[in-house]
Design a protein around this motif. Structure first.
Motif, PDB file in Angstrom:
ATOM      1  N   MET A   1       0.810  -1.287   0.003  1.00 19.51           N
ATOM      2  CA  MET A   1      -0.013  -0.003  -0.063  1.00 19.51           C
ATOM      3  C   MET A   1       0.821   1.140   0.013  1.00 19.51           C
ATOM      4  N   LYS A   2       0.336   2.173  -0.418  1.00 22.56           N
ATOM      5  CA  LYS A   2       1.157   3.628  -0.623  1.00 22.56           C
ATOM      6  C   LYS A   2       0.201   4.388   0.246  1.00 22.56           C
ATOM      7  N   TYR A   3       0.896   5.761   0.812  1.00 24.06           N
ATOM      8  CA  TYR A   3      -0.036   6.733   1.487  1.00 24.06           C
ATOM      9  C   TYR A   3       0.026   7.887   0.695  1.00 24.06           C
ATOM     10  N   SER A   4      -1.126   8.499   1.038  1.00 26.95           N
ATOM     11  CA  SER A   4      -1.497   9.863   0.354  1.00 26.95           C
ATOM     12  C   SER A   4      -1.925  10.875   1.483  1.00 26.95           C
ATOM     13  N   CYS A   5      -1.437  12.168   1.160  1.00 25.17           N
ATOM     14  CA  CYS A   5      -1.766  13.123   2.392  1.00 25.17           C
ATOM     15  C   CYS A   5      -2.656  13.965   1.504  1.00 25.17           C
ATOM     16  N   CYS A   6      -3.778  14.175   2.406  1.00 29.40           N
ATOM     17  CA  CYS A   6      -4.926  15.134   1.935  1.00 29.40           C
ATOM     18  C   CYS A   6      -4.545  16.689   2.436  1.00 29.40           C
ATOM     19  N   PHE A  11      -1.202  19.959   7.073  1.00 31.02           N
ATOM     20  CA  PHE A  11      -0.331  20.751   6.765  1.00 31.02           C
ATOM     21  C   PHE A  11      -0.881  22.319   6.387  1.00 31.02           C
ATOM     22  N   THR A  12      -2.198  22.558   7.148  1.00 26.65           N
ATOM     23  CA  THR A  12      -2.767  23.852   6.818  1.00 26.65           C
ATOM     24  C   THR A  12      -2.141  25.003   7.588  1.00 26.65           C
ATOM     25  N   GLU A  13      -0.925  24.677   8.258  1.00 27.06           N
ATOM     26  CA  GLU A  13      -0.095  25.721   8.908  1.00 27.06           C
ATOM     27  C   GLU A  13       0.609  26.618   7.673  1.00 27.06           C
ATOM     28  N   PRO A 211     -15.014   9.896  17.421  1.00 19.42           N
ATOM     29  CA  PRO A 211     -15.282  11.017  16.837  1.00 19.42           C
ATOM     30  C   PRO A 211     -14.656  12.163  16.214  1.00 19.42           C
ATOM     31  N   GLY A 212     -14.899  13.240  15.584  1.00 19.10           N
ATOM     32  CA  GLY A 212     -14.134  14.206  15.357  1.00 19.10           C
ATOM     33  C   GLY A 212     -13.338  14.449  14.007  1.00 19.10           C
ATOM     34  N   ARG A 213     -13.189  13.371  13.362  1.00 18.77           N
ATOM     35  CA  ARG A 213     -12.435  13.156  12.226  1.00 18.77           C
ATOM     36  C   ARG A 213     -11.137  13.802  12.463  1.00 18.77           C
ATOM     37  N   PHE A 214     -10.370  13.431  13.548  1.00 17.14           N
ATOM     38  CA  PHE A 214      -8.992  13.573  13.926  1.00 17.14           C
ATOM     39  C   PHE A 214      -8.162  12.408  13.616  1.00 17.14           C
ATOM     40  N   GLU A 242      -7.135  11.568   5.468  1.00 18.49           N
ATOM     41  CA  GLU A 242      -7.829  12.402   5.341  1.00 18.49           C
ATOM     42  C   GLU A 242      -8.329  13.008   6.584  1.00 18.49           C
ATOM     43  N   PHE A 243      -7.857  13.604   7.465  1.00 19.83           N
ATOM     44  CA  PHE A 243      -8.087  13.976   8.694  1.00 19.83           C
ATOM     45  C   PHE A 243      -7.728  15.219   9.270  1.00 19.83           C
ATOM     46  N   GLU A 244      -8.055  15.742  10.365  1.00 20.42           N
ATOM     47  CA  GLU A 244      -7.543  17.140  10.945  1.00 20.42           C
ATOM     48  C   GLU A 244      -6.574  16.762  12.211  1.00 20.42           C
ATOM     49  N   PRO A 245      -5.359  16.874  12.081  1.00 17.15           N
ATOM     50  CA  PRO A 245      -4.688  16.794  13.126  1.00 17.15           C
ATOM     51  C   PRO A 245      -5.240  17.593  14.583  1.00 17.15           C
TER      52      PRO A 245
END
Length: 262
Positions: A1-6, A11-13, A211-214, A242-245
């Motif tokens: 498997m490969k890994y993808s960053c949304c 990295f919205t900083e 919960p939270g999509r973290f 695809e989550f929020e840190p």
């Protein structure tokens, strides 16, 4: 498997294009994003070339609804525009949404009623027409069931099994399903058994905790087990983060998640 960053959520900083460089630094193979119309495509292309990164997936539909037979022609026309961008960026997967989203991510309702039968028929009709186009251009189209309880009120495709059934009826290798464990945990649970049931249809996989999509490790989903089963079931495609840190520190969060799941 490969890994993808949304890079819409991680990295919205940093400025949008800079997130590609950060994703490379963090050890990702791919980046992914949502709409392309509001993006600087030449700058993204340059960053991809400089980092050696690839685009895992972005949104392919531009106008209309996949589920509305009245929108058939304009929906396909919008997808054709996205194919051109995908070719420019070297991307080989586009996701197709069933409905039109409002700013709050709920669904923009139609002024007329569309039955479930019409929605399914409309979806299958468009996907069957797009299938040879996808194959000719080296593109895979993926549809994604979303949750209607927390995030996307009114969304038409909201459970995994109807999605599996649609993919099987279209019956084309370039038409697949994006299984998002976050959305499906909210809607139906039983994630591992459902993955096994639908593995023949799954072409992309998204992770976030509930919960939270973290990030994984903050909630109720055991992603070490889930991804182990996914791999043992024969899946070799992308796993999209695809989550929020939760604490806002993307690099440290990603490091912890890789330690958890690899």
């Amino acid at each position: 498997m490969k890994y993808s960053c949304c890079i819409e959520m991680i990295f919205t900083e940093y400025d949008f294009v800079d997130r590609i460089y950060k994703a490379r630094e963090a050890g990702f193979d791919f980046v992914e994003f949502w709409c392309w119309e509001n993006k600087d495509i030449p700058a993204i292309k340059k960053a991809l070339q400089e980092t050696g990164m690839r685009v895992g997936v972005f949104q392919g539909n531009m106008e209309g609804r996949l589920v509305d037979p009245r929108d058939h022609e304009k929906y396909i026309a919008g997808v054709m525009r996205s194919i051109e961008v995908a070719i420019e960026l070297g991307a080989n997967t586009l996701f197709l949404m069933s409905d039109i989203m409002k700013e709050d991510r709920s669904v923009l309702e139609t002024p007329y009623f569309i039955s479930d039968e019409e929605k399914r028929a409309g979806t299958i009709s468009i996907l069957k027409e797009l299938a040879p186009v996808a194959e000719a251009n080296g593109i895979t189209f993926i549809i994604e069931p979303l949750n209607t309880i927390v995030d996307h009120k009114g969304y038409s495709l909201c459970h995994s099994r109807p999605g599996f059934d649609i993919i099987r009826e279209v019956n084309h290798k370039n038409i697949r399903l994006l299984y998002d464990a976050y959305h499906m945990q909210i809607m139906e649970g039983n994630v591992i058994a459902t993955i096994k049931e639908g593995i023949d249809t799954i072409g992309y996989f998204h992770i976030a905790d509930v919960p939270g999509r973290f990030e994984p490790g903050t909630g109720e989903l055991n992603y070490a087990n889930i991804l182990k089963v996914l791999g043992e079931s024969g899946y070799t495609g992308n796993v999209g983060f695809e989550f929020e840190p939760k604490d806002g520190n993307s690099m440290e969060t990603v490091r912890r998640v890789f330690e958890l799941i690899k």
